[in-house]
Scaffold this active site. Sequence first.
Site, PDB file in Angstrom:
ATOM      1  N   ASP A 129      86.790  27.204   6.382  1.00 52.64           N
ATOM      2  CA  ASP A 129      85.426  27.371   7.148  1.00 52.64           C
ATOM      3  C   ASP A 129      84.212  27.691   6.706  1.00 52.64           C
ATOM      4  O   ASP A 129      84.404  28.694   5.641  1.00 52.64           O
ATOM      5  CB  ASP A 129      86.116  28.151   8.785  1.00 52.64           C
ATOM      6  CG  ASP A 129      85.072  28.581   9.682  1.00 52.64           C
ATOM      7  OD1 ASP A 129      83.859  28.037   9.408  1.00 52.64           O
ATOM      8  OD2 ASP A 129      84.977  29.217  10.520  1.00 52.64           O
ATOM      9  N   ARG A 168      87.363  39.145   5.236  1.00 55.71           N
ATOM     10  CA  ARG A 168      85.918  38.129   4.863  1.00 55.71           C
ATOM     11  C   ARG A 168      85.040  39.762   4.303  1.00 55.71           C
ATOM     12  O   ARG A 168      84.984  40.292   4.821  1.00 55.71           O
ATOM     13  CB  ARG A 168      85.233  38.442   6.196  1.00 55.71           C
ATOM     14  CG  ARG A 168      85.996  36.553   7.155  1.00 55.71           C
ATOM     15  CD  ARG A 168      85.405  36.520   8.855  1.00 55.71           C
ATOM     16  NE  ARG A 168      86.537  35.548   9.313  1.00 55.71           N
ATOM     17  CZ  ARG A 168      86.145  34.728  10.382  1.00 55.71           C
ATOM     18  NH1 ARG A 168      85.338  35.739  10.818  1.00 55.71           N
ATOM     19  NH2 ARG A 168      86.946  34.042  11.152  1.00 55.71           N
ATOM     20  N   GLN A 189      93.499  36.059  14.080  1.00 55.43           N
ATOM     21  CA  GLN A 189      93.133  35.260  15.372  1.00 55.43           C
ATOM     22  C   GLN A 189      94.438  33.926  15.871  1.00 55.43           C
ATOM     23  O   GLN A 189      94.982  33.795  14.804  1.00 55.43           O
ATOM     24  CB  GLN A 189      92.124  34.036  15.128  1.00 55.43           C
ATOM     25  CG  GLN A 189      90.988  35.395  14.442  1.00 55.43           C
ATOM     26  CD  GLN A 189      89.514  33.998  14.404  1.00 55.43           C
ATOM     27  OE1 GLN A 189      88.020  33.758  14.627  1.00 55.43           O
ATOM     28  NE2 GLN A 189      89.871  32.300  14.298  1.00 55.43           N
ATOM     29  N   ASP A 216      80.902  30.551  22.982  1.00 56.44           N
ATOM     30  CA  ASP A 216      81.890  32.110  22.698  1.00 56.44           C
ATOM     31  C   ASP A 216      81.702  32.288  23.987  1.00 56.44           C
ATOM     32  O   ASP A 216      81.512  32.268  24.739  1.00 56.44           O
ATOM     33  CB  ASP A 216      80.625  32.972  22.600  1.00 56.44           C
ATOM     34  CG  ASP A 216      80.682  32.427  20.434  1.00 56.44           C
ATOM     35  OD1 ASP A 216      81.278  31.401  20.062  1.00 56.44           O
ATOM     36  OD2 ASP A 216      79.762  33.418  20.279  1.00 56.44           O
ATOM     37  N   GLU A 243      82.505  39.711  21.860  1.00 59.74           N
ATOM     38  CA  GLU A 243      83.253  38.088  22.201  1.00 59.74           C
ATOM     39  C   GLU A 243      84.856  38.268  21.705  1.00 59.74           C
ATOM     40  O   GLU A 243      85.046  38.987  20.788  1.00 59.74           O
ATOM     41  CB  GLU A 243      82.437  37.774  20.805  1.00 59.74           C
ATOM     42  CG  GLU A 243      82.959  35.637  20.400  1.00 59.74           C
ATOM     43  CD  GLU A 243      82.610  35.323  19.074  1.00 59.74           C
ATOM     44  OE1 GLU A 243      82.793  34.927  18.772  1.00 59.74           O
ATOM     45  OE2 GLU A 243      81.409  35.762  18.921  1.00 59.74           O
ATOM     46  N   SER A 249      85.878  32.243  19.750  1.00 61.34           N
ATOM     47  CA  SER A 249      84.804  30.985  19.550  1.00 61.34           C
ATOM     48  C   SER A 249      85.181  29.788  19.345  1.00 61.34           C
ATOM     49  O   SER A 249      86.383  29.545  18.780  1.00 61.34           O
ATOM     50  CB  SER A 249      83.749  30.742  18.476  1.00 61.34           C
ATOM     51  OG  SER A 249      82.842  30.230  18.526  1.00 61.34           O
TER      52      SER A 249
END
Length: 345
Positions: free
Chosen positions: A57, A111, A126, A246, A259, A262
């Site tokens: 991604d 990340r 996730q 979102d 959030e 997504s």
Amino acid sequence: MSQLIRPKGYERLLDTRQTERGIKLIKEFFQQNLSTELRLRRVTAPLFVLKGLGINDDLNGVERPVSFPIKDLDDAQAEVVHSLAKWKRLTLAEYKIEPGYGIYTDMNAIRADEELDNLHSLYVDQWDWEAVITREQRTLAFLKNVVERIYAAIRRTEYLTCETYPQLRPFLPEKIAFIHSEMLLKMYPDLTPKEREDEICKKYGAVFVIGIGGKLSNGEKHDGRAPDYDDWTTETEDGLKGLNGDILIWYPVLERSFELSSMGIRVDKESLLRQLKLEGKEDREQLYFHQKLLKDELPLSIGGGIGQSRLCMVLLHKAHIGEIQASIWPDDMRRECKALGMPLI
């Protein structure tokens, strides 16, 4: 440290033991509910993929993936995944999943370019999910229905958590509202996208913001999206563009929008080519994933990611994601968080 939100009068309602048990309770209950609600089966996912196949991604296109050479593959480069948006669609094809069914998995990522604060960590976990759909289901109405089913699973999990720990009070509204990012711009033309999200979430409590990735009427994007997984350029039945968005809530602990997910209907051949051209990424058409899609070797699908630590943070009423997961934080952030009553794991 400027990114740290310092909630006034914050008091953690669960001690460390209760928190760890609460995390286990939420993760086990929610993923079973998600699986049942969307008819998903669990699969095992990779932590890293080979570079150059177009599988990883690309997020906003600027984040650097963590990479390393593989000795037994002549030092071919592997990349730690940012998410599994494209890998899941390849897996749907490999497993020959039928329309109406799908897969979910535990996605763990690094990340390295994330700006660290109460909501953002170097470590991302996730529930990544993906389901096969038909051509007729590539509609805004179908997307909204799936969003409502996911939100219902979140609320059921909130109910169980508050029943288990009575000191926690439920705060999520019964219904989730829907609004397109273009309409949000018209409502709050003088605010930034983040400020617009704060205002709309404060108003409704839970909102799905539709159409993220394309430019709005002011020439700016609400937020960035890679051009090769979510479909953010197809015109929908309301005359606006975008089949993604979102899930956001108003989080009273931090007094801001938050959030949780997504997600969206994925690109078909036409929208893939259109979005690659818009972003000047036509060179990706020759990559492995993109060739599979352009040759009709991948199913139409809908999918997304739901933050595990984020959902636990919200349902356990924590002020910092570091109270939920073990990660690396600046020493001064650790010290200040401890002084504020939100010790980081």
